[in-house]
Design a protein around this motif. Structure first.
Motif, short mmCIF file in Angstrom:
data_model
loop_
_atom_site.label_atom_id
_atom_site.label_comp_id
_atom_site.label_asym_id
_atom_site.label_seq_id
_atom_site.Cartn_x
_atom_site.Cartn_y
_atom_site.Cartn_z
N MET A 16 12.31 -40.80 13.18
CA MET A 16 12.25 -41.37 11.84
C MET A 16 12.57 -40.26 10.84
SD MET A 16 9.10 -43.19 9.77
CE MET A 16 7.87 -42.04 10.32
N ASN A 17 13.52 -40.54 9.98
CA ASN A 17 13.92 -39.59 8.94
C ASN A 17 13.29 -40.02 7.63
OD1 ASN A 17 15.18 -37.68 7.42
ND2 ASN A 17 17.19 -38.65 7.48
N LYS A 18 12.32 -39.25 7.15
CA LYS A 18 11.72 -39.59 5.87
C LYS A 18 11.94 -38.46 4.88
CE LYS A 18 6.94 -38.24 6.77
NZ LYS A 18 5.57 -38.70 6.83
N ARG A 19 12.15 -38.88 3.62
CA ARG A 19 12.44 -37.92 2.58
C ARG A 19 11.48 -38.14 1.42
NH1 ARG A 19 17.40 -37.82 -1.47
NH2 ARG A 19 16.79 -39.97 -1.49
N VAL A 20 10.87 -37.07 0.95
CA VAL A 20 9.94 -37.14 -0.17
C VAL A 20 10.75 -37.19 -1.47
CG1 VAL A 20 8.15 -35.90 -1.43
CG2 VAL A 20 8.08 -35.99 1.06
N ILE A 21 10.35 -38.09 -2.36
CA ILE A 21 10.98 -38.24 -3.67
C ILE A 21 10.01 -37.68 -4.71
CG2 ILE A 21 11.91 -39.87 -5.36
CD1 ILE A 21 13.41 -39.87 -2.64
N SER A 22 10.54 -36.85 -5.61
CA SER A 22 9.70 -36.24 -6.63
C SER A 22 10.50 -36.05 -7.92
CB SER A 22 9.17 -34.90 -6.14
OG SER A 22 8.33 -34.31 -7.11
N THR A 23 9.84 -36.25 -9.06
CA THR A 23 10.46 -36.02 -10.35
C THR A 23 9.41 -35.57 -11.36
OG1 THR A 23 11.69 -37.02 -12.18
CG2 THR A 23 10.21 -38.47 -10.97
#
Length: 128
Positions: free
Chosen positions: A1-8
């Motif tokens: 599973m490829n998960k990517r953290v989103i942040s702003t």
């Protein structure tokens, strides 16, 4: 599973052990947003309408950071400390969303972080 953290930095920073959002495949899971002003991390001043608008603005910023928009939200969960504010959520929501509206749940809760009157989280579906 490829998960990517989103942040702003355009939305409030996480105040616990969670990410603002996580993308797995074409799905983005947006963490709950309360009406915090990102720059000060304080609750927005004003009535419940101001709080609802701030939450939608925060969700918009996180969606944008994931290369999406509120139109990509397929599921929205709304938590209110007073279900009497449900009509305000509906009214403000028409300014941020267009048909077809996302699936939605609204839940009355006893309390929310920092004394907020509203919190929302969402699931967003994106194309590759």
């Amino acid at each position: 599973m490829n998960k990517r953290v989103i942040s702003t930095d355009q939305a409030p920073q996480a105040i616990g052990t969670y990410s603002q959002a996580v993308r797995v495949g074409d799905t983005v899971y947006l963490s709950g947003q309360i009406p915090l002003i990102p720059e000060t991390m304080t609750l927005v001043e004003g009535d419940i309408e101001a709080q609802v608008r701030r939450v939608f603005d925060n969700l918009t910023a996180v969606a944008r950071a994931a290369n999406g928009t509120l139109a990509d939200i397929v599921k929205l969960n709304v938590f209110l400390t007073d279900l009497g504010h449900f009509p305000v959520v509906n009214q403000v929501m028409t300014e941020y969303f267009a048909e077809p509206y996302p699936a939605r749940a609204v839940v009355g809760v006893a309390a929310l972080p920092k004394g907020a009157g509203v919190e929302m989280d969402a699931v967003m579906a994106l194309a590759d």
